[in-house]
Write an enzyme that holds these catalytic residues in place. Sequence first.
Site, PDB file in Angstrom:
ATOM      1  N   TYR A 296      40.213  21.812 -83.799  1.00 42.99           N
ATOM      2  CA  TYR A 296      39.241  22.893 -84.028  1.00 42.99           C
ATOM      3  C   TYR A 296      39.421  23.572 -85.374  1.00 42.99           C
ATOM      4  CZ  TYR A 296      37.497  22.431 -79.326  1.00 42.99           C
ATOM      5  OH  TYR A 296      36.906  21.937 -78.192  1.00 42.99           O
TER       6      TYR A 296
ATOM      7  N   GLU B 267      45.329  19.451 -73.104  1.00 45.18           N
ATOM      8  CA  GLU B 267      45.914  20.570 -73.834  1.00 45.18           C
ATOM      9  C   GLU B 267      47.016  21.293 -73.060  1.00 45.18           C
ATOM     10  OE1 GLU B 267      42.967  23.191 -75.464  1.00 45.18           O
ATOM     11  OE2 GLU B 267      42.133  21.637 -76.708  1.00 45.18           O
TER      12      GLU B 267
ATOM     13  N   ASN C  15      42.474  17.065 -79.764  1.00 48.83           N
ATOM     14  CA  ASN C  15      41.423  18.097 -79.865  1.00 48.83           C
ATOM     15  C   ASN C  15      41.699  18.877 -81.146  1.00 48.83           C
ATOM     16  OD1 ASN C  15      40.672  17.191 -77.376  1.00 48.83           O
ATOM     17  ND2 ASN C  15      41.214  19.046 -76.249  1.00 48.83           N
TER      18      ASN C  15
ATOM     19  N   HIS D 126      42.246  19.473 -66.220  1.00 51.88           N
ATOM     20  CA  HIS D 126      41.740  20.355 -67.278  1.00 51.88           C
ATOM     21  C   HIS D 126      41.873  21.791 -66.779  1.00 51.88           C
ATOM     22  CE1 HIS D 126      39.007  20.434 -71.014  1.00 51.88           C
ATOM     23  NE2 HIS D 126      39.343  21.670 -70.785  1.00 51.88           N
TER      24      HIS D 126
ATOM     25  N   GLU E  29      38.008  16.360 -78.619  1.00 51.95           N
ATOM     26  CA  GLU E  29      37.219  17.590 -78.735  1.00 51.95           C
ATOM     27  C   GLU E  29      37.153  18.028 -80.196  1.00 51.95           C
ATOM     28  OE1 GLU E  29      38.221  20.933 -76.211  1.00 51.95           O
ATOM     29  OE2 GLU E  29      38.663  19.598 -74.522  1.00 51.95           O
TER      30      GLU E  29
ATOM     31  N   ARG F  60      33.077  12.531 -71.849  1.00 48.33           N
ATOM     32  CA  ARG F  60      34.396  12.951 -71.375  1.00 48.33           C
ATOM     33  C   ARG F  60      34.211  14.141 -70.447  1.00 48.33           C
ATOM     34  NH1 ARG F  60      38.398  16.808 -73.868  1.00 48.33           N
ATOM     35  NH2 ARG F  60      40.278  16.548 -72.598  1.00 48.33           N
TER      36      ARG F  60
HETATM   37  N1  LIG Z   1      38.175  27.621 -77.067  1.00 43.69           N
HETATM   38  N2  LIG Z   1      37.628  26.749 -76.924  1.00 43.69           N
HETATM   39  C1  LIG Z   1      36.840  25.617 -76.791  1.00 43.69           C
HETATM   40  C2  LIG Z   1      37.531  24.497 -75.987  1.00 43.69           C
HETATM   41  C3  LIG Z   1      37.659  24.854 -74.502  1.00 43.69           C
HETATM   42  O1  LIG Z   1      36.402  25.220 -73.978  1.00 43.69           O
HETATM   43  C4  LIG Z   1      38.175  23.585 -73.819  1.00 43.69           C
HETATM   44  O2  LIG Z   1      38.172  23.725 -72.404  1.00 43.69           O
HETATM   45  C5  LIG Z   1      39.609  23.297 -74.261  1.00 43.69           C
HETATM   46  O3  LIG Z   1      39.910  21.951 -73.919  1.00 43.69           O
HETATM   47  C6  LIG Z   1      39.828  23.533 -75.760  1.00 43.69           C
HETATM   48  O4  LIG Z   1      39.956  24.840 -76.160  1.00 43.69           O
HETATM   49  C7  LIG Z   1      38.885  24.199 -76.566  1.00 43.69           C
END
Ligand SMILES: N#[N+]C[C@@H]1[C@@H](O)[C@H](O)[C@@H](O)[C@@H]2O[C@H]12
Length: 448
Positions: free
Chosen positions: A294, A167, A292, A122, A352, A78
């Site tokens: 976390y 996001e 995503n 992004h 993610e 991705r």
């Molecule tokens: N912070 N963090 C890691 C990660 C970031 O590096 C990504 O670009 C985003 O899509 C998402 O926030 C997650």
Amino acid sequence: MTRSLRFPDGFLWGAATAAYQIEGSPLADGAGPSIWERFAHTPGLMADGDTGDIACDHYRRHAEDVRLMQALGLTSYRFSIAWSRVLPEGTGRVNAKGLDFYARLVDDLLEHGITPNVTLFHWDLPAALDDRGGWLNRDSADWFAEYAQVMFRALDDRVPLWTTLNEPWVVVDGGYLRGTIAPGHRNLYEAPRVTHNLLRASGAAVAAYRAEGRHRIGVVFNLEPKYPASTRQEDRDATRRAHAYMNTQFTDPVLRGVYPEALAALYGAAWPDFPAADLECIRQPVDFVGINYYTRQVVRDDPTQPPLRAAGVPQRQRTHTETGWEVYEQGLIDTLLWFRDRYGTVPVYLTENGAAFYDPPQAAGPVVEDPLRVDYLERHLKTLRRAIDAGVDVRGYYAWSLLDNLEWSLGFAKRFGLYHVDFSTQRRTPKRSALRYAQIIASHGAAL
Ligand SMILES: N#[N+]C[C@@H]1[C@@H](O)[C@H](O)[C@@H](O)[C@@H]2O[C@H]12
């Protein structure tokens, strides 16, 4: 007898990255600047003064990096398109060399048996469009649909998975409310308008895809489950506000065609009255959703924190990452089950999942030891398997990230990669987590 943890046939094993975080060469070969070029070169906004000028030098080292993906046995990758590399002014003139970079990357992936999963946006909006109001301008939906159509016509014969946005919550909260990421605004009145135009843009791109696309298109949300700090009504109400603001503010319009009612009270006078026709555009059916995941948030009432009037409660008894996130894999299955129960059988990719841990400097050897990231990976993949067993239609997993990279305004110090990057030499070194992920992939999960 322990149940096999093999994943379903066809399940994709991937890793994820984003253009500005890894490519470098942001203005090479006719590319136009993005808002991140401006933000990163504004003194004081980036940790250690880090920028994406070089990053992981992926723009020049992409062939080497595809080989690293193959070494792990990845079946999908991705990545995002830098909009202003392809359309330097954001609309109109196409930069053939920019488009060619992505075409060569896609062809190389396919030659190595790796399925491309392409993110159109992004966070790196063309600076020229920000000069025209950016996501605050209702025309942004048309700009985005034009750009999306350029990409579909160039690559849809070879790209089977597209996503419109990555996001949108982070763009709104970080870029327009807290000012922690580009374009660095701090304006409550701007936030809901940006949410709305981002979602309109996603809907317009999906509609454009329906006219000529041959494969599948979706959108990527960061979903963070919210848990009340106590049974007090104030904490439960604060938890509902936090959930609406971070999660259903985005999933409900796209998947149900309505904004959560809590938002009008949360934004108050800043909440606009959106035309009903807009929601019809936003609710264009998607083929899948990227999630995503976390961490979670434990929430308490906090009247001193408008407009949310909510605050996170640290869970100090548990392991935390370098970004201050609690390791809480239970939140992954809670989120996936909530998503399925609320929106039905929309296919999902975990687009993610990963963690920044302090990888202690080690003698230059063949592997960088990262036990905490190995543990994080195993915990979340085992939990993902439980969610699939519970009936959630998960089609793939993408580790964040393939490489240590530019963690936006946090700079290079926050290392999420499966591969360690020495940014002074660009040397890539597999971490133990990369080797463990390769084992899991080779066994299709059974080695978990
Ligand atoms: N912070 N963090 C890691 C990660 C970031 O590096 C990504 O670009 C985003 O899509 C998402 O926030 C997650």
